[in-house]
Motif scaffolding. Structure first.
Motif, short mmCIF file in Angstrom:
data_model
loop_
_atom_site.label_atom_id
_atom_site.label_comp_id
_atom_site.label_asym_id
_atom_site.label_seq_id
_atom_site.Cartn_x
_atom_site.Cartn_y
_atom_site.Cartn_z
N VAL A 1 0.82 -1.22 -0.03
CA VAL A 1 -0.08 -0.06 0.05
C VAL A 1 1.00 1.13 -0.11
CG1 VAL A 1 -1.87 1.34 1.29
CG2 VAL A 1 -2.00 -1.13 1.09
N ALA A 2 1.82 1.25 0.87
CA ALA A 2 2.76 2.49 1.09
C ALA A 2 3.44 2.78 -0.32
CB ALA A 2 3.87 2.24 2.05
N ARG A 3 3.64 1.44 -0.92
CA ARG A 3 4.48 1.73 -2.48
C ARG A 3 3.55 2.14 -3.52
NH1 ARG A 3 6.00 -3.90 -2.86
NH2 ARG A 3 6.83 -3.65 -0.95
N ARG A 4 2.13 1.91 -3.40
CA ARG A 4 1.39 2.27 -4.55
C ARG A 4 0.59 3.64 -4.38
NH1 ARG A 4 -0.64 -2.83 -7.29
NH2 ARG A 4 -2.02 -1.53 -8.31
N ILE A 5 0.46 3.90 -2.96
CA ILE A 5 -0.45 5.15 -2.72
C ILE A 5 -0.20 6.41 -3.41
CG2 ILE A 5 0.64 6.15 -0.73
CD1 ILE A 5 -2.02 6.05 0.62
N THR A 6 -1.44 7.02 -3.92
CA THR A 6 -1.18 8.26 -4.78
C THR A 6 -1.70 9.60 -3.58
OG1 THR A 6 -3.44 8.24 -5.61
CG2 THR A 6 -1.64 7.03 -6.55
#
Lengths: 238, 238
Positions: free
Chosen positions: B108-113
């Motif tokens: 999630v931390a990687r993909r969050i916008t």
DNA sequence: ATCCAGGCCATTGTATACGCTTTCGTTGCC
DNA sequence: GGCAACGAAAGCGTATACAATGGCCTGGAT
């Protein structure tokens, strides 16, 4: 004609209403998992009702349950058909298995008993035998059952049930993207896994499970080429 | 009386058959999650059918779906009632959340916008407001929705759906074992979590989520005292 | 000859009706 | 006075019947 020629049906209806439904559910579920019903196959309510000797009402209930487990797809006015997983879904399922099954291994290694190990070995043996006998259907089902049983040994019923569903869906994925003749699980993999668990080495078991699942996923040929007219290609190529 | 006084029903039936069922499902589901329907409450098919203006057939379908999600319990000849989770189930659910939700945080931390962060902050704000306004029902639902939304940001639909179900069941668990007046999620916890995600620090987010869930579980008073006659105690103490 | 339109058929969606099981109240007996 | 057994009622489980929709085939026109 109606009452005279089927007295057993009436009897069966009275005695084991719920059990009969569960048996039918398992029949259909097994047929899908064993690839006797292939993805895309249509499941007409009337036909199933006649085959199993119950009314459409009961069939609809079962079909709905299968739909919630994502083994069949229910399109609004078209009826039910065996789910054809997309490439994205396949990735999600294997990622989920990676997380849950590997995460469960330490707890399983901690709680496993000698009787559990015997049971697992027996399952692995039967799977090997089925594979050697060329009974792909049985082998596929046994492999899924092995993974679910393993998860159940963690003591967490919720996660075990989830793993069971993921395994069922994996079977569907193998039917679509798997190369023919190449089963998902290598036969000796499960035996190796059992050995790590016997040693109580949860970390190694988890690592091995991770490799095991990665190997299965890697063996798939995931190509979502067709977009708008996939059915014809699938049907005529298969 | 039958045809003249309800022309809208006929109209509604034609236009939006499936949507109507889904709306009813959500109504009941929300009522359970918001504790408007408490665990143990009986759900008679006739009553629900009359309330929502549909036949028992549709209600049964919805009840079955809820049963498969373990929000209601379907006892063979007794009908449906809101599920009363056992202590073991509560432990399983929170262990599962621990594994899945924490495991999802790095991705999630990687993909969050930025847009995702705005949406999450908005949800957290609304949750805080509801909590401050004393609207426990709304706060509970928003909290569950927050956790599910978070999981959905991982991109894995399968795991996100699973988390959603776990959150629904958690709401049920809070209804049974939670101390009144003490909501599961502390209001500022979610804001802190958002900050870690904004920094892209998945590890800290996972660790914080772990503490967060542990705190919720610790706040429960899990006592499975009553074995054979639990209903009376529960009802009269509540 | 091909394409479009209209009607027919197949299949699902929904409701209603009936049978059975379970449960609660009452009555009779111990 | 308490317990047990019987009866009535209520609610669930299943089947059947009807309605509506979407696909398919055929017929006609261009």
């Amino acid at each position: 004609m109606p009452a005279a020629e089927r007295p057993k049906r009436r009897l069966g209806k009275n005695g084991d209403g719920a059990e009969r439904h569960d048996a039918i559910y398992r029949h259909i579920s097994d047929a899908i998992i064993e690839h006797r019903l292939k993805p895309g196959a249509r499941l007409r309510e009337d036909a199933l009702a006649e085959v199993f000797g119950v009314s459409r009402t009961g069939i609809r209930k079962i079909l709905q349950r299968l739909a919630l487990e994502q083994l069949v797809t229910l399109t609004p006015r078209r009826g039910a058909s065996v789910t054809r997983p997309t490439a994205d879904e396949a990735k999600d399922v294997f990622d989920a298995r990676q997380m849950v099954e590997c995460g469960l291994m330490p707890e399983v290694a901690r709680r496993i008993t000698a009787a559990d190990l015997r049971g697992l070995r027996d399952m692995a043996r039967r799977e090997r035998e089925a594979l050697r006998a060329g009974e792909q259907s049985a082998a596929i089902k046994l492999s899924a059952a092995f993974h679910e049983r393993l998860a159940r040994l963690s003591g967490n019923a919720t996660l075990a049930e989830f793993v069971g569903r993921l395994c069922s869906r994996s079977s569907l994925i193998l039917a679509v993207y798997g190369n023919t003749g190449h089963l998902g699980c290598e036969s000796h993999d499960h035996d190796d896994l059992i050995r790590f668990l016997e040693e109580g080495n949860g970390e190694r078991a988890a690592a091995f499970m991770s490799r095991h699942l990665k190997a299965i996923e890697a063996s798939l040929s995931i190509t979502e080429a067709e977009e708008e007219a996939p059915d014809l290609h699938q049907i005529f190529s298969g």
